[in-house]
Design a protein around this motif. Structure first.
Motif, PDB file in Angstrom:
ATOM      1  N   PHE A 290      55.892  71.575  40.437  1.00  0.00           N
ATOM      2  CA  PHE A 290      57.247  72.121  40.410  1.00  0.00           C
ATOM      3  C   PHE A 290      58.284  71.239  39.727  1.00  0.00           C
ATOM      4  CE2 PHE A 290      55.202  73.904  44.251  1.00  0.00           C
ATOM      5  CZ  PHE A 290      55.189  75.235  43.871  1.00  0.00           C
ATOM      6  N   TYR A 291      57.944  69.990  39.421  1.00  0.00           N
ATOM      7  CA  TYR A 291      58.937  69.084  38.861  1.00  0.00           C
ATOM      8  C   TYR A 291      58.623  68.657  37.420  1.00  0.00           C
ATOM      9  CZ  TYR A 291      61.206  68.600  43.393  1.00  0.00           C
ATOM     10  OH  TYR A 291      61.894  68.850  44.554  1.00  0.00           O
ATOM     11  N   GLY A 292      57.546  69.171  36.865  1.00  0.00           N
ATOM     12  CA  GLY A 292      57.246  68.899  35.465  1.00  0.00           C
ATOM     13  C   GLY A 292      56.597  67.557  35.181  1.00  0.00           C
ATOM     14  N   PHE A 293      56.099  66.876  36.210  1.00  0.00           N
ATOM     15  CA  PHE A 293      55.427  65.599  35.992  1.00  0.00           C
ATOM     16  C   PHE A 293      53.982  65.825  35.554  1.00  0.00           C
ATOM     17  CE2 PHE A 293      58.908  64.103  38.594  1.00  0.00           C
ATOM     18  CZ  PHE A 293      59.138  62.815  38.138  1.00  0.00           C
ATOM     19  N   HIS A 294      53.511  65.015  34.631  1.00  0.00           N
ATOM     20  CA  HIS A 294      52.088  64.985  34.295  1.00  0.00           C
ATOM     21  C   HIS A 294      51.418  63.961  35.197  1.00  0.00           C
ATOM     22  CE1 HIS A 294      48.357  64.277  32.048  1.00  0.00           C
ATOM     23  NE2 HIS A 294      48.558  65.465  31.520  1.00  0.00           N
ATOM     24  N   VAL A 295      50.185  64.226  35.564  1.00  0.00           N
ATOM     25  CA  VAL A 295      49.500  63.340  36.505  1.00  0.00           C
ATOM     26  C   VAL A 295      49.441  61.903  36.003  1.00  0.00           C
ATOM     27  CG1 VAL A 295      47.205  63.907  35.569  1.00  0.00           C
ATOM     28  CG2 VAL A 295      47.425  63.075  37.937  1.00  0.00           C
ATOM     29  N   ASN A 296      49.327  61.708  34.687  1.00  0.00           N
ATOM     30  CA  ASN A 296      49.254  60.351  34.145  1.00  0.00           C
ATOM     31  C   ASN A 296      50.553  59.571  34.324  1.00  0.00           C
ATOM     32  OD1 ASN A 296      46.580  60.335  33.235  1.00  0.00           O
ATOM     33  ND2 ASN A 296      47.124  61.416  31.359  1.00  0.00           N
ATOM     34  N   LEU A 298      52.323  59.639  37.023  1.00  0.00           N
ATOM     35  CA  LEU A 298      52.395  59.241  38.425  1.00  0.00           C
ATOM     36  C   LEU A 298      51.268  58.301  38.823  1.00  0.00           C
ATOM     37  CD1 LEU A 298      53.176  62.824  39.733  1.00  0.00           C
ATOM     38  CD2 LEU A 298      54.817  60.949  39.555  1.00  0.00           C
ATOM     39  N   LEU A 299      50.069  58.556  38.281  1.00  0.00           N
ATOM     40  CA  LEU A 299      48.889  57.746  38.621  1.00  0.00           C
ATOM     41  C   LEU A 299      48.075  57.495  37.359  1.00  0.00           C
ATOM     42  CD1 LEU A 299      47.985  59.689  41.866  1.00  0.00           C
ATOM     43  CD2 LEU A 299      48.527  57.249  41.800  1.00  0.00           C
ATOM     44  N   ASP A 307      52.296  54.449  46.472  1.00  0.00           N
ATOM     45  CA  ASP A 307      52.978  53.585  47.429  1.00  0.00           C
ATOM     46  C   ASP A 307      53.002  54.261  48.795  1.00  0.00           C
ATOM     47  OD1 ASP A 307      53.812  51.334  45.839  1.00  0.00           O
ATOM     48  OD2 ASP A 307      55.209  52.687  44.832  1.00  0.00           O
ATOM     49  N   VAL A 308      52.749  53.501  49.817  1.00  0.00           N
ATOM     50  CA  VAL A 308      52.763  54.045  51.172  1.00  0.00           C
ATOM     51  C   VAL A 308      54.187  54.121  51.711  1.00  0.00           C
ATOM     52  CG1 VAL A 308      51.991  53.683  53.541  1.00  0.00           C
ATOM     53  CG2 VAL A 308      50.430  53.238  51.646  1.00  0.00           C
ATOM     54  N   ASP A 309      55.021  53.137  51.344  1.00  0.00           N
ATOM     55  CA  ASP A 309      56.351  53.042  51.952  1.00  0.00           C
ATOM     56  C   ASP A 309      57.420  53.865  51.243  1.00  0.00           C
ATOM     57  OD1 ASP A 309      56.062  51.407  49.777  1.00  0.00           O
ATOM     58  OD2 ASP A 309      57.115  49.684  50.632  1.00  0.00           O
ATOM     59  N   ILE A 310      57.165  54.336  50.020  1.00  0.00           N
ATOM     60  CA  ILE A 310      58.141  55.187  49.328  1.00  0.00           C
ATOM     61  C   ILE A 310      57.428  56.372  48.696  1.00  0.00           C
ATOM     62  CG2 ILE A 310      59.816  53.359  48.879  1.00  0.00           C
ATOM     63  CD1 ILE A 310      58.693  53.162  46.031  1.00  0.00           C
ATOM     64  N   ASP A 311      58.162  57.450  48.462  1.00  0.00           N
ATOM     65  CA  ASP A 311      57.561  58.660  47.905  1.00  0.00           C
ATOM     66  C   ASP A 311      57.255  58.477  46.417  1.00  0.00           C
ATOM     67  OD1 ASP A 311      59.786  60.063  46.148  1.00  0.00           O
ATOM     68  OD2 ASP A 311      60.796  59.330  47.947  1.00  0.00           O
ATOM     69  N   PRO A 312      56.346  59.272  45.856  1.00  0.00           N
ATOM     70  CA  PRO A 312      55.910  59.070  44.464  1.00  0.00           C
ATOM     71  C   PRO A 312      57.001  59.290  43.427  1.00  0.00           C
ATOM     72  CG  PRO A 312      54.919  61.053  45.413  1.00  0.00           C
ATOM     73  CD  PRO A 312      55.560  60.315  46.532  1.00  0.00           C
ATOM     74  N   LYS A 313      57.991  60.117  43.708  1.00  0.00           N
ATOM     75  CA  LYS A 313      59.077  60.329  42.753  1.00  0.00           C
ATOM     76  C   LYS A 313      59.941  59.072  42.636  1.00  0.00           C
ATOM     77  CE  LYS A 313      62.752  63.673  41.769  1.00  0.00           C
ATOM     78  NZ  LYS A 313      63.505  64.816  42.329  1.00  0.00           N
ATOM     79  N   LEU A 314      60.271  58.489  43.765  1.00  0.00           N
ATOM     80  CA  LEU A 314      61.031  57.239  43.756  1.00  0.00           C
ATOM     81  C   LEU A 314      60.219  56.126  43.116  1.00  0.00           C
ATOM     82  CD1 LEU A 314      63.426  55.480  44.520  1.00  0.00           C
ATOM     83  CD2 LEU A 314      62.480  55.288  46.840  1.00  0.00           C
ATOM     84  N   SER A 315      58.939  56.071  43.407  1.00  0.00           N
ATOM     85  CA  SER A 315      58.064  55.058  42.813  1.00  0.00           C
ATOM     86  C   SER A 315      58.070  55.163  41.300  1.00  0.00           C
ATOM     87  CB  SER A 315      56.643  55.217  43.358  1.00  0.00           C
ATOM     88  OG  SER A 315      55.778  54.267  42.792  1.00  0.00           O
TER      89      SER A 315
END
Length: 418
Positions: A290-296, A298-299, A307-315
């Motif tokens: 829904f946000y237009g990110f490609h998997v590459n 993010l990971l 990251d466990v302590d912050i969400d992937p968008k913030l990361s």
């Protein structure tokens, strides 16, 4: 309800609880033949539709007998558990009786594999056909496809159900072979592909022939067990992205492994299911869909774990500070979606609101922006310049500190109520 049926229900409903892929969203099956039930825009488990409503499904296995010995599965043949099996008529009557009493809004039916795949799939097919044709039931039905079942049986079942799903089980073939040597991803890929082709074919035929029946109108989904094998988050999400692309899946579900076995190939008993990791995977999935990110983005090889302590968008934002701060009054919609603290709804409101003038901090808060998080990544008409020179580690520590302070404040308020 007889005592024996009650006992079967207890056993087979409990065995079905490990399957989380039971969403009831996406169906448009209408009751137009004076039958019972209506699957339009809705679905004794609770699940959620796309618009956020909670619905109830009768979630059971046809049987927990199984010819396979998958190490991670409670119903594996070597496990010393109480076994049971419903007859076709028993499932039909349970569904109809529960529906008439308003206990449920639909049926989620899966099964262990007894004798062979086709034998099991035939019985699942008999259940859904009897519900639709004899009982004239028009409510929601989600059916789990049996890996290895013939294409003809799967195709026929698709004429009567709203959603079909088949579990990928492990994110990689290597992980699957480690814990379930008799299974293969090929047994999942083939039926997914067959159903996808049929969905496309029926949609094309519907354009020229109005009387074409529905075929799996709510689409397909799959599920992966997380934490039973050593795949990285990168492995998991790249597999998910591939299946979304190739089979147009409605959902991929990520089920944190629950220790149920002393098998030395599995995590030790007593360890907690990886619930935080599971949540981060769902957040990543949402960003991809829904946000237009490609998997590459993010990971990747440099960042194989979330990251466990912050969400992937913030990361992602902290790793890519070169894109920030963004001027909220001129940034594109796609870039606004990438700002931490701004969701899809807020991004749309920002694009609409700025047509009437430049936006200020108080307006962003009214729109729904989580300003305490977004302020490090944006500028607007009255933004202070103090946040522009912070490093990623500083921003992360500020946001975490503010979050902890917020939860602490909420806890204190709760205590003051007593």
């Amino acid at each position: 309800m007889s005592e024996r049926i009650r006992e079967k229900l207890s056993i087979l409903a409990d065995a079905a609880k490990y399957d989380v892929s039971c969403s009831s969203s996406g169906s448009k099956r209408k009751n137009d033949n004076k039958g019972l039930g209506n699957g339009h825009s809705s679905g004794i488990c609770h699940t959620y539709t796309e618009d956020g409503r909670c619905v109830s499904l009768l979630k059971i296995l046809l049987t927990n007998h199984c010819i396979f010995d998958c190490a991670y599965c409670v119903s594996r043949k070597s496990n010393d558990i109480e076994r049971a099996a419903f007859t076709v008529d028993e499932v039909v009557q349970l569904t109809m009786n529960f529906y008439r009493r308003n206990y449920i809004e639909g049926l989620f039916l899966s099964s262990g594999i007894f004798k062979n795949a086709d034998f099991t799939m035939e019985r699942l097919l008999k259940v859904v056909k009897k519900l639709r044709l004899e009982e004239r039931y028009n409510g929601y039905i989600h059916l789990k496809t049996i890996p290895g079942a013939s294409e003809e049986l799967v195709r026929e079942a698709g004429m009567y159900v709203d959603r079909m799903s088949i579990n990928l089980e492990m994110p990689t073939e290597t992980g699957l072979k480690l814990l379930a040597p008799d299974k293969s991803h090929k047994d999942v890929i083939k039926p997914l592909g067959d159903v996808q082709r049929q969905i496309i074919q029926f949609k094309e035929e519907k354009k020229v022939i109005k009387s074409v029946p529905q075929f799996v109108p709510a689409g397909q989904s799959t599920q992966m067990v997380i934490g039973a094998t050593p795949e990285t988050d990168k492995d998991i999400m790249h597999t998910a992205a591939e299946f979304y692309k190739n089979f147009s899946l409605r959902r991929v579900y990520y089920s944190g492994y629950i220790p149920i076995s002393t098998d030395n190939r599995l995590p030790l008993l007593g360890t907690q299911p990886p619930l935080i990791r599971e949540n981060r995977l769902y957040q990543t999935d949402w960003l991809m869909r829904f946000y237009g990110f490609h998997v590459n983005e993010l990971l990747n090889d440099a960042n194989p774990h979330l990251d466990v302590d912050i969400d992937p968008k913030l990361s992602w934002a902290l790793r890519n500070l070169q894109f920030f701060p963004l001027d909220i009054n001129i940034a594109s919609y796609q870039m606004i979606l990438r700002i931490p603290g701004i969701g899809v709804s807020s991004a749309r409101k920002i694009v609409q609101a700025r047509k009437f003038g430049r936006l200020r901090i108080d307006q962003l808060k009214k729109i729904g922006v989580a300003y305490n998080r977004a302020k490090y990544f944006i500028t607007c008409t009255d933004s202070p310049p103090m946040f522009r020179d912070y490093q990623a580690t500083q921003i992360k520590s500020f946001i975490l500190a503010e979050s902890q302070s917020k939860y602490l404040k909420n806890d204190i308020q709760q205590l003051n109520l007593f």
